[in-house]
Design a protein around this motif. Structure first.
Motif, PDB file in Angstrom:
ATOM      1  N   TYR A  66      -1.011  -1.388 -23.587  1.00 58.48           N
ATOM      2  CA  TYR A  66      -0.622  -0.107 -23.008  1.00 58.48           C
ATOM      3  C   TYR A  66       0.431  -0.357 -21.939  1.00 58.48           C
ATOM      4  CZ  TYR A  66      -3.742  -1.303 -19.093  1.00 58.48           C
ATOM      5  OH  TYR A  66      -4.342  -1.930 -18.037  1.00 58.48           O
ATOM      6  N   GLN A  67       0.966   0.702 -21.345  1.00 57.89           N
ATOM      7  CA  GLN A  67       1.974   0.571 -20.295  1.00 57.89           C
ATOM      8  C   GLN A  67       1.559   1.356 -19.058  1.00 57.89           C
ATOM      9  OE1 GLN A  67       5.599   1.880 -22.356  1.00 57.89           O
ATOM     10  NE2 GLN A  67       6.286  -0.260 -22.307  1.00 57.89           N
ATOM     11  N   MET A  68       1.989   0.844 -17.908  1.00 56.76           N
ATOM     12  CA  MET A  68       1.809   1.534 -16.639  1.00 56.76           C
ATOM     13  C   MET A  68       3.178   1.699 -15.990  1.00 56.76           C
ATOM     14  SD  MET A  68      -1.449   2.095 -16.303  1.00 56.76           S
ATOM     15  CE  MET A  68      -1.842   2.449 -14.600  1.00 56.76           C
ATOM     16  N   LYS A  69       3.465   2.932 -15.543  1.00 55.76           N
ATOM     17  CA  LYS A  69       4.670   3.183 -14.755  1.00 55.76           C
ATOM     18  C   LYS A  69       4.275   3.066 -13.293  1.00 55.76           C
ATOM     19  CE  LYS A  69       6.369   7.358 -14.310  1.00 55.76           C
ATOM     20  NZ  LYS A  69       7.094   8.608 -14.588  1.00 55.76           N
ATOM     21  N   ASN A  70       4.994   2.245 -12.559  1.00 51.29           N
ATOM     22  CA  ASN A  70       4.706   2.013 -11.146  1.00 51.29           C
ATOM     23  C   ASN A  70       5.814   2.642 -10.305  1.00 51.29           C
ATOM     24  OD1 ASN A  70       2.393  -0.150 -11.185  1.00 51.29           O
ATOM     25  ND2 ASN A  70       3.820  -0.658 -12.813  1.00 51.29           N
ATOM     26  N   THR A  71       5.430   3.519  -9.405  1.00 53.80           N
ATOM     27  CA  THR A  71       6.382   4.151  -8.499  1.00 53.80           C
ATOM     28  C   THR A  71       6.216   3.523  -7.124  1.00 53.80           C
ATOM     29  OG1 THR A  71       6.228   6.208  -9.751  1.00 53.80           O
ATOM     30  CG2 THR A  71       7.152   6.344  -7.517  1.00 53.80           C
ATOM     31  N   VAL A  72       7.317   3.042  -6.559  1.00 55.55           N
ATOM     32  CA  VAL A  72       7.267   2.389  -5.251  1.00 55.55           C
ATOM     33  C   VAL A  72       7.017   3.455  -4.183  1.00 55.55           C
ATOM     34  CG1 VAL A  72       8.529   0.968  -3.582  1.00 55.55           C
ATOM     35  CG2 VAL A  72       8.759   0.522  -6.045  1.00 55.55           C
ATOM     36  N   VAL A  73       5.922   3.275  -3.435  1.00 53.56           N
ATOM     37  CA  VAL A  73       5.505   4.246  -2.422  1.00 53.56           C
ATOM     38  C   VAL A  73       5.609   3.690  -1.003  1.00 53.56           C
ATOM     39  CG1 VAL A  73       4.019   5.550  -3.990  1.00 53.56           C
ATOM     40  CG2 VAL A  73       3.064   3.613  -2.718  1.00 53.56           C
ATOM     41  N   ALA A  74       5.831   2.383  -0.874  1.00 57.07           N
ATOM     42  CA  ALA A  74       5.999   1.753   0.442  1.00 57.07           C
ATOM     43  C   ALA A  74       7.068   0.682   0.304  1.00 57.07           C
ATOM     44  CB  ALA A  74       4.693   1.129   0.924  1.00 57.07           C
ATOM     45  N   TYR A  75       8.019   0.678   1.225  1.00 57.16           N
ATOM     46  CA  TYR A  75       9.085  -0.322   1.169  1.00 57.16           C
ATOM     47  C   TYR A  75       9.672  -0.506   2.564  1.00 57.16           C
ATOM     48  CZ  TYR A  75      13.161  -2.905  -0.452  1.00 57.16           C
ATOM     49  OH  TYR A  75      14.107  -3.878  -0.663  1.00 57.16           O
ATOM     50  N   GLU A  76       9.411  -1.655   3.115  1.00 54.76           N
ATOM     51  CA  GLU A  76      10.038  -2.079   4.382  1.00 54.76           C
ATOM     52  C   GLU A  76      10.424  -3.533   4.155  1.00 54.76           C
ATOM     53  OE1 GLU A  76       8.980  -2.820   9.066  1.00 54.76           O
ATOM     54  OE2 GLU A  76       7.662  -1.501   7.911  1.00 54.76           O
ATOM     55  N   GLU A  77      11.707  -3.775   3.986  1.00 54.99           N
ATOM     56  CA  GLU A  77      12.175  -5.090   3.563  1.00 54.99           C
ATOM     57  C   GLU A  77      11.542  -6.223   4.372  1.00 54.99           C
ATOM     58  OE1 GLU A  77      16.269  -7.393   2.343  1.00 54.99           O
ATOM     59  OE2 GLU A  77      16.356  -5.327   3.019  1.00 54.99           O
ATOM     60  N   ASN A  78      11.003  -7.182   3.627  1.00 56.68           N
ATOM     61  CA  ASN A  78      10.353  -8.386   4.158  1.00 56.68           C
ATOM     62  C   ASN A  78       9.063  -8.123   4.936  1.00 56.68           C
ATOM     63  OD1 ASN A  78      12.414  -9.980   3.037  1.00 56.68           O
ATOM     64  ND2 ASN A  78      13.685  -9.685   4.849  1.00 56.68           N
ATOM     65  N   ARG A  79       8.573  -6.868   4.939  1.00 56.49           N
ATOM     66  CA  ARG A  79       7.352  -6.562   5.688  1.00 56.49           C
ATOM     67  C   ARG A  79       6.294  -5.818   4.882  1.00 56.49           C
ATOM     68  NH1 ARG A  79       9.057 -10.082   7.982  1.00 56.49           N
ATOM     69  NH2 ARG A  79       9.831 -10.193  10.100  1.00 56.49           N
ATOM     70  N   LYS A  80       6.730  -4.904   3.979  1.00 56.56           N
ATOM     71  CA  LYS A  80       5.740  -4.087   3.278  1.00 56.56           C
ATOM     72  C   LYS A  80       6.317  -3.583   1.956  1.00 56.56           C
ATOM     73  CE  LYS A  80       2.661  -0.175   4.229  1.00 56.56           C
ATOM     74  NZ  LYS A  80       2.272   0.798   5.267  1.00 56.56           N
ATOM     75  N   ILE A  81       5.492  -3.654   0.918  1.00 56.78           N
ATOM     76  CA  ILE A  81       5.884  -3.112  -0.378  1.00 56.78           C
ATOM     77  C   ILE A  81       4.617  -2.662  -1.105  1.00 56.78           C
ATOM     78  CG2 ILE A  81       5.862  -5.373  -1.534  1.00 56.78           C
ATOM     79  CD1 ILE A  81       8.348  -4.359  -3.143  1.00 56.78           C
ATOM     80  N   GLY A  82       4.704  -1.512  -1.735  1.00 55.54           N
ATOM     81  CA  GLY A  82       3.542  -1.004  -2.456  1.00 55.54           C
ATOM     82  C   GLY A  82       3.960  -0.066  -3.567  1.00 55.54           C
ATOM     83  N   TRP A  83       3.103   0.037  -4.582  1.00 57.93           N
ATOM     84  CA  TRP A  83       3.397   0.895  -5.723  1.00 57.93           C
ATOM     85  C   TRP A  83       2.144   1.609  -6.185  1.00 57.93           C
ATOM     86  CZ3 TRP A  83       4.494  -4.319  -5.438  1.00 57.93           C
ATOM     87  CH2 TRP A  83       3.584  -5.187  -6.045  1.00 57.93           C
ATOM     88  N   ALA A  84       2.390   2.763  -6.822  1.00 54.44           N
ATOM     89  CA  ALA A  84       1.321   3.596  -7.377  1.00 54.44           C
ATOM     90  C   ALA A  84       1.459   3.592  -8.893  1.00 54.44           C
ATOM     91  CB  ALA A  84       1.430   5.016  -6.832  1.00 54.44           C
ATOM     92  N   PRO A  85       0.531   2.942  -9.609  1.00 54.34           N
ATOM     93  CA  PRO A  85       0.594   2.925 -11.066  1.00 54.34           C
ATOM     94  C   PRO A  85       0.056   4.217 -11.680  1.00 54.34           C
ATOM     95  CG  PRO A  85      -0.730   1.089 -10.190  1.00 54.34           C
ATOM     96  CD  PRO A  85      -0.508   2.062  -9.085  1.00 54.34           C
TER      97      PRO A  85
END
Length: 158
Positions: A66-85
Motif C-alpha cells: 500500500y502507499q502512504m502520503k506524508n505531509t510535512v507538518v513541522a520544519y525547522e532546519e537542523n532542529r525539527k521535522i515531522g510529517w502526518a501520514p
C-alpha cells in the motif's frame, strides 16, 4: 493511556547530519524501525518546508502492499521535522479497510545539539486520529522500534 510514544536519546551525530538524512524521504528505508517501508515514489527527493508531500511505498501483513502520503507538518532546519501520514489514495483500500479513515497521526523528530552529538526526541502521536476504527490500531509501533530508528538515523548520518 497516552495517545503518543516519545523516545529521547543522545547520539553521536550532529543535528545537521541527522536533519540531512531525515529530510531525504528516499533514505527513510535505512532507518525504518518497523520494517514496513519499501521505498519512495519519484518526486519525493527532498523535504524543504511545511506542506511538502512525499509518498512512501509500504507493506504490512494486514494490508499487503500500500502507499502512504506524508505531509510535512513541522520544519525547522537542523532542529525539527515531522510529517502526518495518510493512506494514499485516501479511498484506495476500502476493500481491506472499509470506510476507515487512516489519518490523524504524526511522526516528529526534534534535534538539539548535545556536546559533539545530538539529543534526539522522536514523538509518535495519534491524538489527532478521529476515526474510532483506526484509533484501535494504535500504537502500531513500540518504544523499542522508535529507539531503534533513532540509532539507525545516527549511524546512517555519520
Amino acid at each position: 493511556m497516552s495517545d503518543q510514544l516519545q523516545v529521547t536519546k543522545t547520539v553521536d551525530a550532529s543535528p545537521e547530519q541527522m536533519f540531512s538524512l531525515l529530510s531525504q524521504p528516499a533514505r527513510h528505508t535505512e532507518f525504518d524501525g518497523a520494517g514496513m517501508l519499501r521505498g519512495v515514489e519519484p518526486g519525493s527527493e527532498k523535504v524543504t518546508g511545511t506542506g511538502d508531500e512525499f509518498i512512501m511505498n509500504m507493506n504490512q501483513d494486514a494490508l499487503g502492499d500500500y502507499q502512504m502520503k506524508n505531509t510535512v507538518v513541522a520544519y525547522e532546519e537542523n532542529r525539527k521535522i515531522g510529517w502526518a501520514p495518510s493512506i494514499h489514495p485516501i479511498d484506495g483500500y476500502t476493500d481491506k479497510l472499509g470506510e476507515t479513515q487512516a489519518t490523524g497521526h504524526t511522526y516528529t523528530w526534534e534535534l538539539e545539539p548535545a556536546g559533539s552529538g545530538t539529543k534526539v526526541t522522536q514523538t509518535y502521536d495519534w491524538s489527532g486520529v478521529q476515526d474510532d476504527n483506526f484509533r484501535g490500531f494504535f500504537p502500531m509501533l513500540t518504544e523499542d522500534q522508535l529507539s531503534d530508528s533513532i540509532d539507525k538515523v545516527a549511524n546512517a548520518a555519520k
